[in-house]
Structures are given as structure tokens and as C-alpha cells.
Design an enzyme around this catalytic site. Structure first.
Site, mmCIF file in Angstrom:
data_model
loop_
_atom_site.group_PDB
_atom_site.id
_atom_site.type_symbol
_atom_site.label_atom_id
_atom_site.label_comp_id
_atom_site.label_asym_id
_atom_site.label_seq_id
_atom_site.Cartn_x
_atom_site.Cartn_y
_atom_site.Cartn_z
ATOM 1 N N ARG A 110 38.940 38.902 35.371
ATOM 2 C CA ARG A 110 37.921 39.276 34.386
ATOM 3 C C ARG A 110 37.012 40.245 35.136
ATOM 4 N NH1 ARG A 110 36.551 33.329 33.082
ATOM 5 N NH2 ARG A 110 38.397 32.714 31.927
ATOM 6 N N PRO A 111 37.175 41.520 34.915
ATOM 7 C CA PRO A 111 36.623 42.545 35.803
ATOM 8 C C PRO A 111 35.106 42.743 35.736
ATOM 9 C CG PRO A 111 37.685 43.564 33.939
ATOM 10 C CD PRO A 111 37.949 42.092 33.816
ATOM 11 N N CYS A 112 34.362 41.730 36.139
ATOM 12 C CA CYS A 112 32.909 41.861 36.124
ATOM 13 C C CYS A 112 32.420 42.832 37.202
ATOM 14 C CB CYS A 112 32.241 40.495 36.260
ATOM 15 S SG CYS A 112 32.681 39.612 37.756
ATOM 16 N N HIS A 113 33.306 43.224 38.127
ATOM 17 C CA HIS A 113 32.904 44.218 39.124
ATOM 18 C C HIS A 113 32.634 45.577 38.473
ATOM 19 C CE1 HIS A 113 37.305 44.607 38.851
ATOM 20 N NE2 HIS A 113 37.113 45.891 39.128
ATOM 21 N N ARG A 114 33.077 45.749 37.238
ATOM 22 C CA ARG A 114 32.870 47.019 36.538
ATOM 23 C C ARG A 114 31.522 47.088 35.833
ATOM 24 N NH1 ARG A 114 38.860 46.950 34.069
ATOM 25 N NH2 ARG A 114 39.945 47.133 36.041
#
Length: 145
Positions: A110-114
């Protein structure tokens, strides 16, 4: 039964944790070294890689630049304010959006780094800002190729 395995990645060893059912596992957590609130293997957890085979394949493809489709498009960033706006929250709710994103138990998948701060600055990441920057750099390199 809870299952777990560790895989090597450009970010260090990632711990995958999931709940087993029949011959598959539902991923419940993906954590990286130094991540705050990361789970640690517990007595009774089954250490096994096989049920995670599909997750591992996808992560390997992601780190190699071959997997680029996630909820937020690969190589794209949004601010916490953008997300608050998309869900119809007020600008005052941006902190709450950040808190919810910070509780993400499945980093990378779940790409919360984006999700970045206002003005494009790096802000908040359970895996640390250095890992957040590494992931964004990795995506930008593969996106440009």
C-alpha cells in the site's frame, strides 16, 4: 494461524506477516528495518515462505521495475492535503489523514511512500524518510527507463 517470512530487498530485510487459510496467506503486515511499530515474530508464528510466494514475486518485480500498478500510480506523488480533498475532508483534517496513513501496516504494497508533504517535501514515513526517498528514487529510475 499467523505465518511470517523475511525477504531481502534494496531496503534491507522485509518482514511479511499474514494469516493462513488453506494453501494461501492474506498479507496483514509488511515491515522494514527500523520501522516504528513494526511487528516482530512471536512464539507460535509459523515461519514459512511458500504461502507468500505471490507476494514475494510481486515485490521482486516491483524492486526490479517490472511492477508499476498500485492504487496511486507508480512514480506519482500526492500530498496529504490532496488526499484529504479527494475524500471530502476539510483542510483541517490533513493531520488526521497523516495519522491514518502512518498506521499503514503494509508498506510498499500500500504505497504510502508516495504521499508527501506540502510543497513536495518528504514528510512522515513509518519506515523512515531515507527508505521513503529510496522507494521514490527507485520508482523514478524505472519510470524514466
Amino acid at each position: 494461524m499467523t505465518a511470517c517470512t523475511t525477504i531481502t530487498s534494496p531496503l534491507g530485510d522485509l518482514l511479511l506477516v499474514g494469516e493462513e487459510s488453506a494453501d494461501r496467506v492474506t498479507l496483514t503486515s509488511l515491515s522494514m528495518p527500523g520501522q516504528r511499530s513494526a511487528p516482530a515474530p512471536r512464539p507460535g508464528w509459523r515461519q514459512i515462505a511458500e504461502p507468500f510466494a505471490d507476494v514475494i514475486r510481486q515485490l521482486e518485480a516491483y524492486f526490479a521495475g517490472g511492477l508499476t500498478r498500485f492504487d496511486i500510480p507508480y512514480g506519482t506523488t500526492l500530498t496529504y492535503g490532496d488526499i484529504a480533498e479527494k475524500i471530502g475532508a476539510t483542510r483541517a483534517a490533513v493531520r488526521s489523514v497523516g495519522t491514518a496513513i502512518g498506521a499503514n501496516p503494509a508498506l510498499v504494497v500500500r504505497p504510502c511512500h508516495r504521499v508527501i508533504g506540502a510543497g513536495g517535501r518528504l514528510a512522515g514515513y513509518a519506515g523512515g524518510l531515507e527508505c521513503k526517498q529510496q522507494l521514490l528514487d527507485l520508482e523514478n529510475v524505472h519510470q524514466a527507463a
